[in-house]
Structure formats: structure tokens, C-alpha cells
Design a protein around this motif. Structure first.
Motif, PDB file in Angstrom:
ATOM      1  N   ALA A  55       0.832  -1.202   0.000  1.00 39.24           N
ATOM      2  CA  ALA A  55       0.000   0.000   0.000  1.00 39.24           C
ATOM      3  C   ALA A  55       0.867   1.252   0.000  1.00 39.24           C
ATOM      4  O   ALA A  55       1.843   1.347   0.740  1.00 39.24           O
ATOM      5  CB  ALA A  55      -0.914  -0.002   1.221  1.00 39.24           C
ATOM      6  N   GLY A  56       0.548   2.179  -0.891  1.00 34.36           N
ATOM      7  CA  GLY A  56       1.232   3.459  -0.927  1.00 34.36           C
ATOM      8  C   GLY A  56       2.663   3.425  -1.417  1.00 34.36           C
ATOM      9  O   GLY A  56       3.406   4.388  -1.195  1.00 34.36           O
ATOM     10  N   PHE A  57       3.083   2.367  -2.065  1.00 35.93           N
ATOM     11  CA  PHE A  57       4.462   2.281  -2.541  1.00 35.93           C
ATOM     12  C   PHE A  57       4.737   3.424  -3.507  1.00 35.93           C
ATOM     13  O   PHE A  57       3.979   3.675  -4.426  1.00 35.93           O
ATOM     14  CB  PHE A  57       4.698   0.930  -3.232  1.00 35.93           C
ATOM     15  CG  PHE A  57       6.127   0.696  -3.630  1.00 35.93           C
ATOM     16  CD1 PHE A  57       7.074   0.375  -2.683  1.00 35.93           C
ATOM     17  CD2 PHE A  57       6.520   0.835  -4.953  1.00 35.93           C
ATOM     18  CE1 PHE A  57       8.402   0.165  -3.046  1.00 35.93           C
ATOM     19  CE2 PHE A  57       7.841   0.629  -5.324  1.00 35.93           C
ATOM     20  CZ  PHE A  57       8.779   0.296  -4.368  1.00 35.93           C
ATOM     21  N   LYS A  97      11.055  -4.535  -0.050  1.00 32.72           N
ATOM     22  CA  LYS A  97      10.882  -4.665   1.399  1.00 32.72           C
ATOM     23  C   LYS A  97      12.028  -4.024   2.179  1.00 32.72           C
ATOM     24  O   LYS A  97      11.802  -3.262   3.105  1.00 32.72           O
ATOM     25  CB  LYS A  97      10.746  -6.139   1.787  1.00 32.72           C
ATOM     26  CG  LYS A  97       9.444  -6.757   1.346  1.00 32.72           C
ATOM     27  CD  LYS A  97       9.355  -8.202   1.793  1.00 32.72           C
ATOM     28  CE  LYS A  97       8.032  -8.799   1.406  1.00 32.72           C
ATOM     29  NZ  LYS A  97       7.939 -10.219   1.775  1.00 32.72           N
ATOM     30  N   GLN A  98      13.248  -4.393   1.822  1.00 31.74           N
ATOM     31  CA  GLN A  98      14.444  -3.856   2.469  1.00 31.74           C
ATOM     32  C   GLN A  98      15.536  -3.706   1.411  1.00 31.74           C
ATOM     33  O   GLN A  98      16.455  -4.525   1.339  1.00 31.74           O
ATOM     34  CB  GLN A  98      14.911  -4.775   3.593  1.00 31.74           C
ATOM     35  CG  GLN A  98      13.917  -4.861   4.738  1.00 31.74           C
ATOM     36  CD  GLN A  98      14.392  -5.812   5.816  1.00 31.74           C
ATOM     37  OE1 GLN A  98      14.987  -6.841   5.542  1.00 31.74           O
ATOM     38  NE2 GLN A  98      14.125  -5.444   7.056  1.00 31.74           N
ATOM     39  N   PRO A  99      15.462  -2.670   0.579  1.00 30.87           N
ATOM     40  CA  PRO A  99      16.385  -2.532  -0.553  1.00 30.87           C
ATOM     41  C   PRO A  99      17.860  -2.584  -0.166  1.00 30.87           C
ATOM     42  O   PRO A  99      18.664  -3.139  -0.904  1.00 30.87           O
ATOM     43  CB  PRO A  99      16.029  -1.165  -1.146  1.00 30.87           C
ATOM     44  CG  PRO A  99      14.655  -0.883  -0.672  1.00 30.87           C
ATOM     45  CD  PRO A  99      14.497  -1.586   0.634  1.00 30.87           C
ATOM     46  N   GLY A 100      18.202  -2.065   0.974  1.00 30.37           N
ATOM     47  CA  GLY A 100      19.608  -2.080   1.387  1.00 30.37           C
ATOM     48  C   GLY A 100      20.123  -3.471   1.689  1.00 30.37           C
ATOM     49  O   GLY A 100      21.331  -3.722   1.622  1.00 30.37           O
ATOM     50  N   ASP A 101      19.225  -4.395   2.023  1.00 26.34           N
ATOM     51  CA  ASP A 101      19.618  -5.764   2.354  1.00 26.34           C
ATOM     52  C   ASP A 101      19.429  -6.737   1.195  1.00 26.34           C
ATOM     53  O   ASP A 101      19.764  -7.915   1.319  1.00 26.34           O
ATOM     54  CB  ASP A 101      18.805  -6.267   3.555  1.00 26.34           C
ATOM     55  CG  ASP A 101      19.112  -5.489   4.821  1.00 26.34           C
ATOM     56  OD1 ASP A 101      20.222  -4.933   4.928  1.00 26.34           O
ATOM     57  OD2 ASP A 101      18.234  -5.428   5.704  1.00 26.34           O
ATOM     58  N   ALA A 102      18.869  -6.272   0.083  1.00 27.33           N
ATOM     59  CA  ALA A 102      18.623  -7.164  -1.058  1.00 27.33           C
ATOM     60  C   ALA A 102      19.950  -7.682  -1.609  1.00 27.33           C
ATOM     61  O   ALA A 102      20.920  -6.942  -1.724  1.00 27.33           O
ATOM     62  CB  ALA A 102      17.852  -6.431  -2.152  1.00 27.33           C
TER      63      ALA A 102
END
Length: 181
Positions: A55-57, A97-102
Motif C-alpha cells: 500500500a502506498g508504494f 521490502k528492504q532494498p539495502g539488504d537485497a
């Protein structure tokens, strides 16, 4: 119309939408039009747009290597279904979800009817089955693949490195890479 229908049903925010293609087309590159059985950047670097079920991305740009077969793994993950162990695709959900951890791939592997390739952020190697020649490009200075360095002694180390990476990858994905005694 699809987006409007999803919104009308209240399902837009819960739906993964992916817009992409299976290949690019030559649009005058190399004097060609349409597609061919090659692994040139014009055919391989295609846009992929994904609207996650969030939602709201607000959106973001990702420059890491992704493959079109990652859509299957991502769809399974979004649906809450386990990915089969033999599936080499990667779930792209961590990118939103967590771009820095992808986990970003170090290499992108390419194939088209007897042509196998590998590229990293800088270099690209193309191997033709049953041929002694190939292609090697330093994409940092030659993004349009105009100067083939395959036979250039100054690029021999990169050629060897990428051939090894490609061979290791191909062995890893073979269903019978290790014969049973």
C-alpha cells in the motif's frame, strides 16, 4: 483497464504487477531492426517495471542485475508459496521490502541458442558453442559493444576470468553435472 479494475475491486494495493518483455529489439543498433539470436546489450537490457503488493508504494529505481525468470520466484513468494529447490531464480521482494539488504547478483548470465554469455558491472563475455571465437567487451568504455577485445592480449586476464565464471555457472546448472559412480 487492468489497473482500473483492480482499484475498483479494492485489490490494487494487494497485487503484484510486472510489466516487461522477453527481449529487446534492435532499433537501428548495428544497422539491424527487430531481434536476433544474440546476447547484445540492445536485446538483453530490457526494462522491467514492478508494482509490489504494498500500500502506498512510491517507487524506486534498481540498477542490479535481475532476470525475467525472477518473476516466477517473486510471484511464488508474494503468493506465500515455497520456491522449488531446483529453481535458480531469485525472489525480488527484498528490493521493495528492504532494498539495502537485497542480495545483488555479481554476474548476469545470458543465453540464446548455442550462445552463452556472462557480464558483470564492467565486462561482458560471449561464448559461441563449437566456435573458437567469441566476444569480449569493456562496457565501461564501450557500452555499445563496438570494439571486440576477444583477441586483445591486454584483455586476456578478463577473458580467462569470465570464461571460468561462465563455465562454473554452466556446470552448476546442469542437471547431471556430476555423474554418479
Amino acid at each position: 483497464q487492468i489497473v482500473a479494475a483492480l482499484r475498483a475491486r479494492g485489490e490494487y494495493e494487494n497485487t503484484l504487477i510486472v510489466f516487461t518483455a522477453d527481449h529487446g529489439d534492435y532499433m537501428g543498433e548495428f544497422g539491424l531492426v527487430y531481434k536476433g539470436q544474440y546476447v547484445s546489450e540492445a536485446l538483453m537490457r530490457i526494462p522491467m517495471l514492478a508494482k509490489p503488493p504494498v500500500a502506498g508504494f512510491r517507487g524506486r529505481t534498481e540498477t542490479g542485475f535481475v532476470h525475467n525468470f525472477d518473476i516466477a520466484a517473486t510471484s511464488l513468494a508474494v503468493a506465500g508459496v515455497s520456491r522449488p529447490a531446483e529453481m535458480s531464480a531469485q525472489d525480488l521482494a527484498p528490493y521493495w521490502k528492504q532494498p539495502g539488504d537485497a542480495v545483488r547478483r555479481k554476474y548476469c548470465f545470458l543465453d540464446a541458442h548455442g550462445i552463452q554469455g556472462v557480464r558483470d558491472e564492467r565486462w561482458k563475455l560471449v561464448h559461441y558453442r563449437d566456435r573458437e571465437y567469441g566476444e569480449l567487451y569493456d562496457l565501461s568504455v564501450d557500452p555499445f559493444e563496438r570494439r571486440n577485445l576477444w583477441s586483445d592480449p591486454a584483455a586476456a586476464a578478463e577473458k580467462t576470468r569470465l570464461r571460468t565464471v561462465l563455465l562454473d555457472h554452466l556446470i552448476a546448472i546442469l542437471p547431471r553435472a556430476e555423474e554418479q559412480w
